[in-house]
Scaffold this motif. Structure first.
Motif, PDB file in Angstrom:
ATOM      1  N   ALA A   1      30.911  38.458  39.710  1.00  0.00           N
ATOM      2  CA  ALA A   1      30.944  37.290  38.761  1.00  0.00           C
ATOM      3  C   ALA A   1      29.045  36.307  39.063  1.00  0.00           C
ATOM      4  O   ALA A   1      28.955  36.012  37.871  1.00  0.00           O
ATOM      5  CB  ALA A   1      32.173  35.849  38.981  1.00  0.00           C
TER       6      ALA A   1
ATOM      7  N   THR B   1      32.878  33.901  32.203  1.00  0.00           N
ATOM      8  CA  THR B   1      33.767  32.735  32.151  1.00  0.00           C
ATOM      9  C   THR B   1      34.306  33.080  33.621  1.00  0.00           C
ATOM     10  O   THR B   1      35.062  31.449  34.574  1.00  0.00           O
ATOM     11  CB  THR B   1      35.261  33.149  31.329  1.00  0.00           C
ATOM     12  OG1 THR B   1      36.117  34.193  31.972  1.00  0.00           O
ATOM     13  CG2 THR B   1      34.595  33.136  29.920  1.00  0.00           C
ATOM     14  N   ILE B   2      34.222  33.306  34.547  1.00  0.00           N
ATOM     15  CA  ILE B   2      34.448  33.422  35.939  1.00  0.00           C
ATOM     16  C   ILE B   2      33.428  33.317  36.751  1.00  0.00           C
ATOM     17  O   ILE B   2      32.324  33.316  37.049  1.00  0.00           O
ATOM     18  CB  ILE B   2      34.699  34.815  36.545  1.00  0.00           C
ATOM     19  CG1 ILE B   2      35.901  35.318  35.922  1.00  0.00           C
ATOM     20  CG2 ILE B   2      35.072  35.181  38.057  1.00  0.00           C
ATOM     21  CD1 ILE B   2      36.609  36.864  36.237  1.00  0.00           C
ATOM     22  N   THR B   3      33.543  31.772  37.864  1.00  0.00           N
ATOM     23  CA  THR B   3      32.645  31.237  38.730  1.00  0.00           C
ATOM     24  C   THR B   3      32.729  31.749  40.219  1.00  0.00           C
ATOM     25  O   THR B   3      32.026  31.852  41.559  1.00  0.00           O
ATOM     26  CB  THR B   3      32.400  30.138  39.019  1.00  0.00           C
ATOM     27  OG1 THR B   3      34.049  29.445  39.478  1.00  0.00           O
ATOM     28  CG2 THR B   3      31.984  29.381  37.746  1.00  0.00           C
TER      29      THR B   3
ATOM     30  N   GLU C   1      43.006  28.182  36.077  1.00  0.00           N
ATOM     31  CA  GLU C   1      42.746  29.000  37.002  1.00  0.00           C
ATOM     32  C   GLU C   1      44.095  29.895  36.939  1.00  0.00           C
ATOM     33  O   GLU C   1      45.273  29.863  37.555  1.00  0.00           O
ATOM     34  CB  GLU C   1      42.882  28.667  37.950  1.00  0.00           C
ATOM     35  CG  GLU C   1      41.445  27.791  38.382  1.00  0.00           C
ATOM     36  CD  GLU C   1      42.011  26.067  37.318  1.00  0.00           C
ATOM     37  OE1 GLU C   1      42.317  25.683  37.241  1.00  0.00           O
ATOM     38  OE2 GLU C   1      40.485  25.589  37.250  1.00  0.00           O
TER      39      GLU C   1
ATOM     40  N   GLY D   1      36.876  29.392  37.054  1.00  0.00           N
ATOM     41  CA  GLY D   1      36.367  29.484  35.787  1.00  0.00           C
ATOM     42  C   GLY D   1      35.213  28.352  35.434  1.00  0.00           C
ATOM     43  O   GLY D   1      36.421  26.757  35.459  1.00  0.00           O
ATOM     44  N   ARG D   2      34.583  27.822  34.523  1.00  0.00           N
ATOM     45  CA  ARG D   2      34.535  27.074  34.002  1.00  0.00           C
ATOM     46  C   ARG D   2      34.973  25.845  32.606  1.00  0.00           C
ATOM     47  O   ARG D   2      35.068  25.131  32.923  1.00  0.00           O
ATOM     48  CB  ARG D   2      32.567  26.799  33.117  1.00  0.00           C
ATOM     49  CG  ARG D   2      31.278  27.482  34.423  1.00  0.00           C
ATOM     50  CD  ARG D   2      30.051  27.569  33.947  1.00  0.00           C
ATOM     51  NE  ARG D   2      29.334  27.671  34.871  1.00  0.00           N
ATOM     52  CZ  ARG D   2      29.149  29.373  35.012  1.00  0.00           C
ATOM     53  NH1 ARG D   2      30.283  30.156  34.695  1.00  0.00           N
ATOM     54  NH2 ARG D   2      28.312  29.404  35.991  1.00  0.00           N
TER      55      ARG D   2
ATOM     56  N   THR E   1      37.799  27.919  31.908  1.00  0.00           N
ATOM     57  CA  THR E   1      39.286  28.486  31.473  1.00  0.00           C
ATOM     58  C   THR E   1      40.467  27.866  32.832  1.00  0.00           C
ATOM     59  O   THR E   1      39.806  27.282  33.847  1.00  0.00           O
ATOM     60  CB  THR E   1      39.525  30.086  31.595  1.00  0.00           C
ATOM     61  OG1 THR E   1      38.544  30.266  33.191  1.00  0.00           O
ATOM     62  CG2 THR E   1      38.193  30.534  30.806  1.00  0.00           C
TER      63      THR E   1
ATOM     64  N   TRP F   1      33.427  38.341  32.663  1.00  0.00           N
ATOM     65  CA  TRP F   1      32.272  37.814  33.967  1.00  0.00           C
ATOM     66  C   TRP F   1      31.601  36.571  33.662  1.00  0.00           C
ATOM     67  O   TRP F   1      31.873  35.401  34.226  1.00  0.00           O
ATOM     68  CB  TRP F   1      31.432  38.658  34.007  1.00  0.00           C
ATOM     69  CG  TRP F   1      32.083  39.875  34.479  1.00  0.00           C
ATOM     70  CD1 TRP F   1      31.451  41.456  34.085  1.00  0.00           C
ATOM     71  CD2 TRP F   1      32.400  40.422  35.798  1.00  0.00           C
ATOM     72  NE1 TRP F   1      32.553  42.109  34.983  1.00  0.00           N
ATOM     73  CE2 TRP F   1      32.450  41.376  35.934  1.00  0.00           C
ATOM     74  CE3 TRP F   1      32.980  39.217  36.538  1.00  0.00           C
ATOM     75  CZ2 TRP F   1      33.810  42.317  37.264  1.00  0.00           C
ATOM     76  CZ3 TRP F   1      33.480  39.580  38.191  1.00  0.00           C
ATOM     77  CH2 TRP F   1      34.139  41.013  38.192  1.00  0.00           C
TER      78      TRP F   1
END
Length: 212
Positions: free
Chosen positions: A169, A117-119, A138, A133-134, A136, A115
């Motif tokens: 998230a 890593t997910i925006t 897509e 994510g910030r 990682t 979670w």
């Protein structure tokens, strides 16, 4: 024209944020992991595709493997594996959300996106979920009905899944309260190989079976 497209994208992002926050306001944390997988439409489409392949594929001239040239054999195996991949993409995809993050079934294995890593999550025009994510890339997951097909069928399952995952998230108190009890499974590769072998054998031997 470019300014108009930029304004449309900005407005779409604003509406999406508002929709996610509205959903978060009425959500409660699930007591079990949430799972999204192919529905009956995807499985039916996969079955039809495979049936058409077996029916319309060019059958070998001989009555067995010994009568095939190496090039014909390679082409038949490759096309069968491709159809196995297509069937797996349509019918065997799975996305699982639990306390730790989101499990995505990939080609070789099932990948966990924590979670942290997910925006946000968005549904693309082709029906796939895209995870932003910030730190990682897509990754893509799932294969819901594309938006135009969803409007025809009056189903927003894909958009709802994207909004639900985005809300989780952003708000840790909305995430599932437990972890998956056992491993979420392997990737699609074993199924692709198995289905490819089955389809190859069907194309190779079914035309030679007696009908009576």
């Amino acid at each position: 024209m470019r300014a108009v497209r930029a304004e449309r994208r900005r407005q779409a992002r604003k509406e999406r944020r508002e929709r996610v926050e509205e959903l978060a306001g009425v959500m409660t944390a699930p007591q079990a992991p949430l799972v999204w997988r192919a529905g009956w439409r995807g499985k039916a489409a996969a079955a039809v595709v495979c049936a058409l392949f077996v029916t319309l594929a060019e059958h070998p001239a001989g009555a067995g493997l010994a009568h095939q040239r190496p090039g014909d054999l390679l082409s038949a195996v490759w096309s069968s594996l491709f159809m196995g991949w297509l069937f797996s993409v349509l019918a065997l995809w799975r996305v699982t959300a639990d306390q730790e993050g989101v499990y995505i079934r990939r080609l070789w294995s099932t990948r966990l996106l924590p979670w942290s890593t997910i925006t946000r999550v968005e549904m693309r025009h082709d029906g796939q979920l895209e995870f932003f994510g910030r730190h990682t890339p897509e990754p893509l997951a799932g294969l819901f009905a594309p938006p135009w097909m969803g409007r025809v069928a009056r189903s927003d399952r894909g958009s709802r899944a994207a909004d639900t995952l985005s809300a989780m998230a952003l708000h840790d108190d909305l995430r599932p309260a437990v972890r998956v009890e056992r491993g979420p499974g392997t990737g699609l590769a074993p199924w692709i190989v198995l289905l490819g072998v089955v389809l190859y054998l069907a194309v190779e031997f079914l035309p030679h079976w007696p009908l009576a």
